[in-house]
Design an enzyme around this catalytic site. Sequence first.
Site, PDB file in Angstrom:
ATOM      1  N   SER A 147      -7.545  -6.267   1.306  1.00  0.00           N
ATOM      2  CA  SER A 147      -6.786  -7.527   1.396  1.00  0.00           C
ATOM      3  C   SER A 147      -6.909  -8.243   0.060  1.00  0.00           C
ATOM      4  O   SER A 147      -7.854  -7.958  -0.705  1.00  0.00           O
ATOM      5  CB  SER A 147      -7.407  -8.401   2.497  1.00  0.00           C
ATOM      6  N   TYR A 160     -14.299 -13.044   7.213  1.00  0.00           N
ATOM      7  CA  TYR A 160     -13.247 -12.055   6.881  1.00  0.00           C
ATOM      8  C   TYR A 160     -13.305 -11.741   5.385  1.00  0.00           C
ATOM      9  O   TYR A 160     -13.264 -10.582   4.979  1.00  0.00           O
ATOM     10  CB  TYR A 160     -11.878 -12.630   7.267  1.00  0.00           C
TER      11      TYR A 160
END
Length: 264
Positions: A147, A160
């Site tokens: 990501s 995250y």
Amino acid sequence: MTNSNQLTLAGRRAVVTGGSKGIGRSIALALAKAGADVAVSARNLPDLEAVAAKIQETGQRSLAIACDVTDPEQVQQMAAAVIEGLGEIDILVNNAGNAGSHKFLNHPDDLWHRMLSINLTSVFYVTRAFLPPMIERRWGRIITIASIASKVGMPYIAAYTASKHGVLGLTRSLASELITHQITVNAVCPGYVDTPMTDSNISNIINRTGLTEAQAREALEKTSPQNRLIEPEEVAAVTLMLAQETSKGITGQAINVDGGGVMW
Ligand code: NDP
């Protein structure tokens, strides 16, 4: 004769975790269209079987195997079933993942552990399970869907972000360890992608802020200089490129697909 400029994976065998939806589904279909046999894995079997049927329509072999990638025993069983059904795997796509957000100050322990488990530790388990035959056969492609949160910090997603930064560390370390084995290890780093995960992000924003669905979606679109969500097929295209024979010189890299928001 094969044209070296063609994207072809004829004769290759691949496995995609989280292959039932969103980015993983697009990757599985793109690999199959390029000529690979593709096994897909996730927790929900009916969703997976629908993708496996689509893959078979392309003329390639496919397998749907239910597995929670946070459980090391299930991962070992899944790898054994994939290898028995399709043969030894050339291309591993670590895509299964999940997002969760919370203010840091009263961040729940269970959310922290869940994020690390699904986004980081699962990549360790799955890669460990599929690596030995790649080493023996001196060929492999390990591609992890990370990501842009692997590269930059953002508010309310500490767990995250930590998990996705961690997966980049794992990618780089493993890439250097496997250089002499002709195995490349890379990451693809998307911005917000139009998938079921982003739909649930939008629902969270609506619940927390009272914005309309259109406003919440626009807020995510505005995080990209291109003012749009990335399509899953764009992430699949980069994954397909990394899986090629001609990408053998690319390893330890983390390629952003985010419309130009992060440039390193
Ligand atoms: P989706 O939620 O749309 O799909 C996630 C997939 O992973 C599903 O197939 C799901 O199936 C599977 N999965 C989830 N948990 C587990 C588990 N414990 N074990 C096995 N499979 C699991 O997600 P996306 O397609 O959006 O995301 C895919 C990857 O891309 C993730 O790693 C995510 O972090 C990353 N990413 C996504 C972005 C986005 O904006 N969408 C942006 C940047 C990165 P099932 O529930 O049946 O298990």
